[in-house]
Design an enzyme around this catalytic site. Sequence first.
Site, PDB file in Angstrom:
ATOM      1  N   CYS A 258     -13.632 -10.066   3.588  1.00 18.72           N
ATOM      2  CA  CYS A 258     -12.880  -9.060   4.344  1.00 18.72           C
ATOM      3  C   CYS A 258     -13.743  -8.128   5.180  1.00 18.72           C
ATOM      4  O   CYS A 258     -13.613  -8.092   6.401  1.00 18.72           O
ATOM      5  CB  CYS A 258     -12.016  -8.253   3.389  1.00 18.72           C
TER       6      CYS A 258
ATOM      7  N   VAL B 258      -4.423 -14.295  -0.703  1.00 20.79           N
ATOM      8  CA  VAL B 258      -3.385 -13.280  -0.485  1.00 20.79           C
ATOM      9  C   VAL B 258      -1.996 -13.850  -0.771  1.00 20.79           C
ATOM     10  O   VAL B 258      -1.177 -13.227  -1.457  1.00 20.79           O
ATOM     11  CB  VAL B 258      -3.478 -12.716   0.964  1.00 20.79           C
TER      12      VAL B 258
END
Length: 443
Positions: free
Chosen positions: A278, A11
């Site tokens: 995730c 990220v």
Amino acid sequence: MKISIIGLGYVGLVTGICFCEHGHKVTCVEKNQKKISDLNKQKEIIYEPGLKNLLQKHLNRNFTVTDNVKKAILNTDISFIAVGTPFKNGKFNASYLKSAAKDIGSSLKHKKKYHVVVVKSTVLPGTTDTLIKKCIEKYSGKKSGKHFGLSMNPEFLREGEAINDFIKSDRIIIGSDTKKTQLLVKKVYKNFKKVPILMTNNKTAELIKYTSNSLLANLISFSNEISNIGDKIGDINFDQVLKGVSLDRRITTKVNNKLVTPGLVSYLEPGCGFGGSCFPKDVKSLSYLASKLKSDNLILKSILKTNEKQVDKLYKIILKNTPSSKKNILILGLAFKPDTDDIRESPSIKLIKKLLKNNKNMIEVYDPVALNNTKKIFKSKLTYSNNLRKSLLNKDVIVVMTKWKIFKNLNNILPKNSKSLIIDPRRFLNSKKFKKYLAFGIS
Ligand code: UGA
């Protein structure tokens, strides 16, 4: 704007490099020296389409990497926390978050100007306003809302499509503690024209992220459950079931006389279950929070249970259809989905672990980019192939685990006299092209 990002993970790296595309100057802070030196040598530290080009364009120009957090904080207006938030030993693990907040706090102690700290990491609702706030206040000796601001700005990046997802964002969610903080974060996104921006408080922004991922994971498990019922009923084509359901005017709409089906529907395609860094982690974390709050979370628990069972189902099908005790098995696709080398929580890895329990099984694996990561786990227990065509020879079973484009026309490279059973849980191939073929959802 001058931006610092704490954490050079997936990220942090994608967010940082994409902020540069939007004209910002970014300093990424990372403790792992090897990552810093690899990146500075232009080595691909993660596989993500489009990233290499952007790194070549911005590295050591608008995008720099350092291990000096204090310098980074003092020389920037706003910092994003992008560290990992794993789910470990049955709990949400905030250790990397605490360490980042401590480093930021210790640095802010030396800063006079107002600074905004934005949480990009996926964190349990309440984390920004409690844990992060307390930690920064403790180590900086400053007051949130007065000397520094706190914001929560979740990311919605799909691996393999992360650059595009960022540059062409579908939404920007800005949680914040004060108007001043909100305006500063909004400034970061000022070049994101026509992208809907939703302003919320921090807790709401945190829950938006979990709800988004849980909804998608829910669709996958729901569909797997129904398609498994269809498999038991027999003579059902689940693709047609899905088509029939999707034609509902509340799902498929008419735009300029053309039928438009939302992307969400693809998450209803049955397969071998979801994986990645995730969905499993976020559904588990939300369920953990709900249990702590004594709030029912029956659906969240079922999403996870149903997901685990898909790999069991696949395993049983392999056993049932290859009666010999010594099986030659080829697994095509190791990452949790195509266009990534990420094998975290990948159904393929879970399946291989099960198959290895019988040490007579001979397992060969192939993946265009995820072989190296897989080698780190299984070492010499598997045969690793770099040649798709060769890997297809003399196998009892070939299981197509991910929808990599190069597997699409497998029939063209499969030897004519092949006796292999093709198992295609995601129904990616043309079933008619194979002599022996099995899939999920077509009975
Ligand atoms: C997911 C979300 O899609 C992102 O919006 C979110 O930002 C990200 O998690 C995150 O929290 O950081 P990602 O895990 O990279 O992104 O990938 P997806 O493409 O959503 O795939 C997740 C799982 O869903 C995979 O196991 C995949 O096989 C499955 N999937 C994906 C489907 O079953 N159907 C699809 O059409 C796409």
